[in-house]
Each structure stands twice: as C-alpha cells, then as structure tokens.
Design an enzyme around this catalytic site. Structure first.
Site, PDB file in Angstrom:
ATOM      1  N   LYS A  95       1.064  -1.436  -0.203  1.00 25.68           N
ATOM      2  CA  LYS A  95      -0.221   0.474   0.171  1.00 25.68           C
ATOM      3  C   LYS A  95       1.132   1.203   0.306  1.00 25.68           C
ATOM      4  O   LYS A  95       0.187   1.725  -0.695  1.00 25.68           O
ATOM      5  CB  LYS A  95      -0.753   0.187   1.478  1.00 25.68           C
ATOM      6  N   ASP A 108      -6.226   1.417   0.830  1.00 24.05           N
ATOM      7  CA  ASP A 108      -6.817   1.161   2.592  1.00 24.05           C
ATOM      8  C   ASP A 108      -7.974   0.857   2.849  1.00 24.05           C
ATOM      9  O   ASP A 108      -9.345   0.722   2.487  1.00 24.05           O
ATOM     10  CB  ASP A 108      -6.609   3.010   2.503  1.00 24.05           C
TER      11      ASP A 108
END
Length: 216
Positions: free
Chosen positions: A125, A143
């Site tokens: 991420k 997220d």
C-alpha cells in the site's frame, strides 16, 4: 447487505462524476519532497492524515533528506512523532529506511516497487501511494476507505485488499486510473463513511449499487 457488481458503463460513470467534482485529487498528507512523502506515508499507518500532518509540521522544517534524518537520530525523531500511534515502531522504520536510502540509493527514493517494498515499514500500500503520488504511476493503494467504497458501491468487491486492488485495476477506465485511488480515499473519508454514510449528499448515489443507502 452486499452490493452487486457495477458493469463497465456504471464504473465509468462513477469516475466521470468524481472527476468532474475534483479534477486533480491528491493526498491530504503534507510534504515537500519525495522523501518526506515516503516518511509521511509510513507514519500514516493506523493514523489519520491530520494527526500525521500535525506531527510532521515541525519535523519536515528540520528534516528534508534521509541523511539529515540520520543526523537527527532516533530519540529526537520520537519526540516529533510521539502523538502518532505505534510511534516507537515507526521511528525505528524511518531511521532504518533512511539509512538504506543513504547507503544503497544515494539518498534518493527508488522508483521501483521492488526496491520500495524492501524498505522497513513499506508494504504494498505504501509503495503504491509513493509510486502514484510522487512518480505518477497508475497504481491503486487500497486502504480502509478504498476497500469500503469498492465493496459498498459494487465497484470492485473483494475479500482482501489485494483482491480489491486487482479488481479496481481491471475495472477502472484507463483515463481515470491515475487518480482513482485518491478519488476513492477522499470519497470514503468525507462522504461514504463507515458508520454513517452521507448518502443524501453523495454525488455517485445513483450509480452506487449498495442496497442499504441512507435516506435522501
């Protein structure tokens, strides 16, 4: 209840609406260069952008390079970021990744996903955020907000962040891919809230496939 999957036309319309409302979205983290962005994203894990920005306001005036971070040192860094969750582990990561950047990359943040993910505290991420925001790569960082919006709207349902990421990469029209994760993050943060979604003021309400919309 779960949403049904949007078709290609609906997905295109969803991003058309988001793009019209915010043509040039970007992260809400504050930073001055690529290194500061990397540090801010590492610090933002399980923390809010608002909290990270407060903690880094003074830090980033003092530290602009990994070499300077090493000069500042672990203990002084702790003093700056003590208000952020998991600050002790994050301080170790920031010092360690700064050392690697100095010793292996000439003080520069690498543009390769493989090299980014080798850095302490940097997962997929975080790498996606840096690649997208700093280098303009059409990556999607999933997220909690992106995960929720993708599943709730039916845009790219998936049981894991990677499944959602792969679904979004396949579903988002190419012309919107560069900014897609910023639009979805901001939508999840400010409109499609976890507990009380603001469906009554949602621009993509008519496209969204979620069956449990709140009253308009």
């Amino acid at each position: 209840m779960s949403a049904t999957s949007l078709n290609a036309r609906q997905a295109g319309r969803l991003f058309e609406i988001l793009a019209a409302a915010n043509p040039a979205p970007t992260t809400e983290l504050r930073y001055g260069n690529v290194y500061q962005l990397l540090v801010a994203v590492v610090l933002s894990a399980q923390a809010t952008d608002v909290g990270v920005n407060k903690a880094t306001a003074a830090l980033f005036k003092e530290v602009r390079t990994p070499a300077r971070m090493l000069e500042l040192g672990h203990d002084a860094l702790l003093g700056h970021i003590r208000s952020i969750g998991l600050f002790r582990a994050k301080a170790k990561h920031v010092i360690a990744l700064s050392r690697i950047l100095v010793e292996a990359h000439g003080g520069k943040v690498p543009r390769s996903r493989e090299e980014l993910e080798k850095l302490p505290g940097v997962g997929r991420k975080t790498a996606n955020v840096v690649l997208n925001t700093a280098f303009g790569e059409p990556t999607i960082a999933v997220d909690t907000h992106v995960f929720r919006v993708a599943n709730r709207t039916g845009l790219a349902p998936g049981a894991t962040p990677r499944a959602v990421e792969d679904g979004l990469v396949a579903r988002v029209p190419k012309k919107y891919l560069r900014h897609a994760h910023h639009w979805l993050i901001l939508h999840g943060r400010h409109v499609c809230l976890a507990r009380k979604p603001r469906c009554e003021s949602c621009g993509i309400r008519r496209v969204c496939a979620w069956p449990d919309k709140t009253a308009a």
